[in-house]
Design a protein around this motif. Structure first.
Motif, PDB file in Angstrom:
ATOM      1  N   PHE A 361       0.695  -1.261  -0.070  1.00  0.00           N
ATOM      2  CA  PHE A 361      -0.046  -0.022  -0.038  1.00  0.00           C
ATOM      3  C   PHE A 361       0.978   1.106   0.079  1.00  0.00           C
ATOM      4  O   PHE A 361       2.030   1.436   0.515  1.00  0.00           O
ATOM      5  CB  PHE A 361      -0.827   0.082   1.268  1.00  0.00           C
ATOM      6  N   GLU A 362       0.238   2.227  -0.606  1.00  0.00           N
ATOM      7  CA  GLU A 362       1.001   3.658  -0.584  1.00  0.00           C
ATOM      8  C   GLU A 362       0.095   4.310   0.631  1.00  0.00           C
ATOM      9  O   GLU A 362      -0.858   4.485   0.528  1.00  0.00           O
ATOM     10  CB  GLU A 362       0.904   4.446  -1.910  1.00  0.00           C
ATOM     11  N   TRP A 363       0.884   4.873   1.719  1.00  0.00           N
ATOM     12  CA  TRP A 363       0.586   5.461   2.774  1.00  0.00           C
ATOM     13  C   TRP A 363       0.263   6.978   2.286  1.00  0.00           C
ATOM     14  O   TRP A 363       1.157   7.765   1.641  1.00  0.00           O
ATOM     15  CB  TRP A 363       1.339   5.357   3.982  1.00  0.00           C
ATOM     16  N   HIS A 364      -0.698   7.708   3.025  1.00  0.00           N
ATOM     17  CA  HIS A 364      -0.960   9.103   2.692  1.00  0.00           C
ATOM     18  C   HIS A 364      -0.888  10.113   4.006  1.00  0.00           C
ATOM     19  O   HIS A 364      -1.121   9.645   4.964  1.00  0.00           O
ATOM     20  CB  HIS A 364      -2.260   9.500   1.978  1.00  0.00           C
ATOM     21  N   ALA A 365      -0.595  11.259   3.818  1.00  0.00           N
ATOM     22  CA  ALA A 365      -0.633  12.071   5.055  1.00  0.00           C
ATOM     23  C   ALA A 365      -1.745  12.258   5.788  1.00  0.00           C
ATOM     24  O   ALA A 365      -1.616  12.526   7.133  1.00  0.00           O
ATOM     25  CB  ALA A 365      -0.033  13.437   4.529  1.00  0.00           C
ATOM     26  N   ASP A 366      -3.189  11.927   5.177  1.00  0.00           N
ATOM     27  CA  ASP A 366      -4.353  11.900   5.875  1.00  0.00           C
ATOM     28  C   ASP A 366      -4.577  10.667   6.516  1.00  0.00           C
ATOM     29  O   ASP A 366      -5.683  10.391   6.904  1.00  0.00           O
ATOM     30  CB  ASP A 366      -5.528  12.507   5.173  1.00  0.00           C
ATOM     31  N   ALA A 367      -3.656   9.717   6.815  1.00  0.00           N
ATOM     32  CA  ALA A 367      -3.563   8.350   7.310  1.00  0.00           C
ATOM     33  C   ALA A 367      -4.573   7.544   6.492  1.00  0.00           C
ATOM     34  O   ALA A 367      -4.857   6.556   7.031  1.00  0.00           O
ATOM     35  CB  ALA A 367      -4.135   8.573   8.765  1.00  0.00           C
ATOM     36  N   THR A 368      -4.623   7.768   5.225  1.00  0.00           N
ATOM     37  CA  THR A 368      -5.448   6.663   4.417  1.00  0.00           C
ATOM     38  C   THR A 368      -4.410   6.017   3.592  1.00  0.00           C
ATOM     39  O   THR A 368      -3.147   6.467   3.515  1.00  0.00           O
ATOM     40  CB  THR A 368      -6.519   7.642   3.455  1.00  0.00           C
ATOM     41  N   LYS A 369      -4.801   4.859   3.094  1.00  0.00           N
ATOM     42  CA  LYS A 369      -3.986   4.216   2.141  1.00  0.00           C
ATOM     43  C   LYS A 369      -4.634   3.619   0.754  1.00  0.00           C
ATOM     44  O   LYS A 369      -5.617   3.508   0.781  1.00  0.00           O
ATOM     45  CB  LYS A 369      -3.438   3.074   2.875  1.00  0.00           C
ATOM     46  N   THR A 370      -3.602   3.630  -0.168  1.00  0.00           N
ATOM     47  CA  THR A 370      -4.290   3.152  -1.285  1.00  0.00           C
ATOM     48  C   THR A 370      -3.237   1.995  -1.824  1.00  0.00           C
ATOM     49  O   THR A 370      -2.217   1.982  -1.914  1.00  0.00           O
ATOM     50  CB  THR A 370      -4.330   4.115  -2.613  1.00  0.00           C
ATOM     51  N   PRO A 371      -3.743   0.949  -2.334  1.00  0.00           N
ATOM     52  CA  PRO A 371      -3.111  -0.418  -2.726  1.00  0.00           C
ATOM     53  C   PRO A 371      -2.195   0.029  -4.034  1.00  0.00           C
ATOM     54  O   PRO A 371      -2.672   0.849  -4.984  1.00  0.00           O
ATOM     55  CB  PRO A 371      -4.030  -1.442  -3.217  1.00  0.00           C
ATOM     56  N   VAL A 372      -0.905  -0.435  -4.010  1.00  0.00           N
ATOM     57  CA  VAL A 372      -0.048  -0.117  -5.109  1.00  0.00           C
ATOM     58  C   VAL A 372      -0.304  -1.406  -5.977  1.00  0.00           C
ATOM     59  O   VAL A 372      -0.321  -2.569  -5.601  1.00  0.00           O
ATOM     60  CB  VAL A 372       1.356   0.085  -4.731  1.00  0.00           C
ATOM     61  N   LYS A 373       0.144  -1.368  -7.560  1.00  0.00           N
ATOM     62  CA  LYS A 373       0.348  -2.556  -8.066  1.00  0.00           C
ATOM     63  C   LYS A 373      -0.379  -2.199  -9.586  1.00  0.00           C
ATOM     64  O   LYS A 373      -1.240  -1.618  -9.670  1.00  0.00           O
ATOM     65  CB  LYS A 373      -0.231  -3.838  -7.711  1.00  0.00           C
TER      66      LYS A 373
END
Lengths: 373, 309
Positions: A361-373
């Protein structure tokens, strides 16, 4: 001591005997100890474990319990300290609790697992990923999470194939979990011909990383893998950006926590994290996710569903094997497979899951995450 | 891009000095108490931790009220933290050490360890056992060096830490050497019984020592929460251990020694991380301590004083 205080004392002793007696005899429940860090620097992970387990207990009880008995969750705090974990394990033995959902940190799971094996207590950890835990030849120890030798290669392969760093640094916190996974990553990248320019350990609880950062900056490091937990990585990220060291960072599931963004702020943007697949996005779990959200809880944490599954497997096994004898149940769990929120699970002889997938996952500054691939 | 060794050395020196300043501020508290009553106050690390908590809470509260001037934030936070932490220092002395005055040396030592455990758990119950974090109030800094190569970075916060440390140390030194109370402190440090006979209220002097030590620990605490932005109830232990080492290294009982010891310790850790391995930074720090104590058992600037051990 005068008569008065002696009377008070005996009354108090009597009350204690009565209260504890009441607990032991009145309860016709199946007790499961949920052991993890309720306090301490990594208590956030304990939260995930606790809400998962409590939800499982609630839902199983709502359906009538197991063989007419209610499940009872007994929450215990090991602070992720190996010493405390052993004390808790002894308490569980003394309280004659036969099932454990825990522990959470590898460092505390390992010493506790020895006691459970010796005393014939069934233990399923939803979070401890160090391979050594299931390499002791134990029969009573299981886990509903992958291991570092699955997670490390996932991270390592990603670094080799996608990141292709010019200069890689691997940093860890010298703990069983952090160093273990850092070594797995090192092994994987070295097999592919990438030699890390740095492989060093920091202290747990360290707050100043400026010297290390200067060193990495001078070496021209452009990618850092960190094996450990979020408090140290959070500060490392923040101080890196401050010093103008802008290499990309990656870490294991021990850093994938909202607090990393609270500590690192904008510096947590773009951090790569290997986490178990987000089971809360699986349509099969929609009802369960709704149940969590109705209670205002977040089901997306990496240990929520594994913890739920650990409790459910214990309950299913008791129902299926028609016994509460932990040793017979362990044998039953080894032989059968279970439908759980983390999918259909079956165990290897050593207690590891036959299959478990880690996702990046890629983490974001607002503490959310999105899957990478 | 591989950096210039000289620029890296300068950067590591900056890193070490910043760390050393913090150690020095905390070390003063150990050394002053030891200098006057010959006791190691093991609760001092916890006093520093309380200072850091108060600092973080006040800064966060000021942020909520919309105060954004950095000098105002700093002044108010320092004032409140010194006041609160100083009163903790006073209360601890009053309750845990004064009743034990005159008892064998081991007794107040055990009491100090008790206070340390108590304060840790007290903050844990009051504030929760988890990390409390905060975003930097003062961000940014200067960069020196080639645009495309290794640049030295000196943050405003590092400068602020150095300046505040120097100012606090100067004020303290002036206070000890010039003021009436300071003279009483020095008299007590030389011979407490005699000072008492000459009409100095030694209890007051000792209380003052604890308050002053706590005030400097509060300054360190506020600076740490501004610089690192992360506190938990356990930070006092490691910081206390390091500061105690700094105090012993410099010569326990000597105020300039504590400053020197702190700076040396900070630099040693920084250079060990830089030129050896990060794992070795504590090893180097403690080898240095043992080395110095072998050659000079009283520390770098300590007075030879065999009687107090």
């Amino acid at each position: 001591m005068n008569t008065f205080s002696r009377n008070i004392l005996s009354a108090a002793v009597g009350a204690i005997v009565l209260v504890s007696g009441g607990v032991v005899y009145a309860a016709d429940t199946v007790k499961i100890a949920i052991v993890g860090p309720i306090t301490g620097p990594v208590a956030q992970y304990g939260d995930m474990q606790m809400i998962g387990a409590q939800m499982a207990v609630e839902q199983i009880n709502a359906k009538g319990g197991i063989n007419g008995k209610k499940l009872e969750a007994v929450l215990m705090d090991d602070v992720c300290e190996p010493k405390q974990a052993v004390a808790i394990a002894n308490q569980i033995i003394n309280d004659k609790i036969k099932f454990v959902d825990g522990h959470l940190c590898s460092g505390s799971t390992q010493p506790a697992s020895k006691l459970y094996e010796e005393e014939g207590i069934l233990m399923i950890t939803p979070a401890a990923t160090n391979p050594a835990i299931t390499q002791q030849g134990y029969q009573m120890v299981f886990r509903t999470i992958g291991t570092d030798d699955q997670q490390g290669p996932t991270a390592g392969k990603y670094i080799v194939e996608k990141v292709k760093p010019k200069k890689l640094a691997i940093i860890h916190d010298k703990q069983q979990y952090g160093e273990g996974i850092a070594k797995e990553v090192k092994k994987t990248v070295e097999a592919a011909g990438i030699k890390p320019v740095l492989f060093e350990g920091v202290n747990k609880g360290q707050t100043d990383f400026s010297a290390l950062i200067t060193k990495m900056k001078k070496e021209g490091v452009d990618f850092v893998y960190y094996g450990g937990y979020h408090p140290e990585l959070g500060l490392l990220l923040r101080q890196s950006r401050e010093q103008g060291f802008d290499a990309k960072y990656m870490g294991p599931e021990g850093v994938g926590n909202k607090d990393i963004s609270a500590i690192a702020g904008p510096a947590s943007e773009g951090l790569l994290v290997t986490l178990p697949a987000d089971f809360s996005t699986n349509p099969a779990n929609a009802d369960l996710v709704k149940a969590f959200k109705d209670k205002g809880q977040d089901p997306s944490g990496p240990f929520v569903m594994p913890s739920y599954s650990a409790v459910q497997i214990i309950a299913d096994a008791i129902q299926g094997a028609k016994t509460e004898d932990p040793v017979k149940l362990a044998a039953y769990i080894h032989k059968n497979s279970f439908e759980t929120p983390i999918g259909k699970v079956a165990f290897k002889d050593n207690g590891d899951l036959k299959e478990f997938e880690f996702v990046i996952f890629e983490w974001h500054a607002d503490a959310t995450k999105t899957p990478v691939k | 891009m591989s950096g210039s060794p000289i620029l890296e050395f300068i950067q590591q020196t900056i890193n070490g000095l910043t760390l050393g300043s913090i150690y020095a501020l905390i070390a003063i508290g150990y050394t002053m108490v030891y200098g006057i009553i010959g006791m190691i106050n093991f609760a001092h690390g916890e006093i520093y931790m309380i200072g850091a908590y108060v600092g973080l809470l006040v800064i966060t509260a000021l942020g909520l009220f919309g105060v954004d001037s950095i000098s105002l934030i700093l002044l108010i936070t320092l004032a409140i933290s010194i006041l609160v932490t100083g009163s903790y220092g006073w209360v601890v002395e009053r309750l845990a050490y004064r009743p034990l005055r005159g008892s064998p040396r081991l007794v107040p030592l055990i009491s100090a360890i008790g206070v340390s455990i108590f304060l840790q758990n007290y903050v844990q119950l009051g504030q929760g056992a988890r990390d409390v974090s905060m975003q930097p109030v003062l961000a940014g800094g200067w960069r020196f060096g080639p645009e495309d190569g290794f640049q030295i970075y000196l943050s405003y916060m590092q400068v602020l830490i150095a300046v505040i440390t120097v100012v606090s140390m100067t004020v303290l030194t002036l206070f000890i050497s010039r003021s009436r109370m300071g003279r009483a402190c020095r008299a007590c440090s030389q011979d407490r019984t005699m000072a008492n006979l000459l009409g100095i209220d030694t209890n007051r002097v000792i209380a003052l020592t604890f308050v002053l030590g706590a005030a400097l620990a509060a300054v360190a605490g506020v600076l740490v929460s501004m610089y690192y932005g992360l506190v938990n109830p356990f930070i006092g232990f490691i910081a206390g251990l390091k500061a105690f080492t700094a105090a012993v290294l410099g010569g326990i009982g000597s105020i300039p020694g504590a400053m020197l010891g702190g700076v040396i310790l900070g630099l040693a850790e920084s250079f060990a991380s830089a030129y050896l391995r990060t794992e070795y930074k504590d090893v180097v720090a403690f080898v240095l301590l043992i080395g110095v104590l072998l050659v000079r058992p009283t520390g770098l600037l300590g007075r030879p004083d065999v009687e107090k051990v």
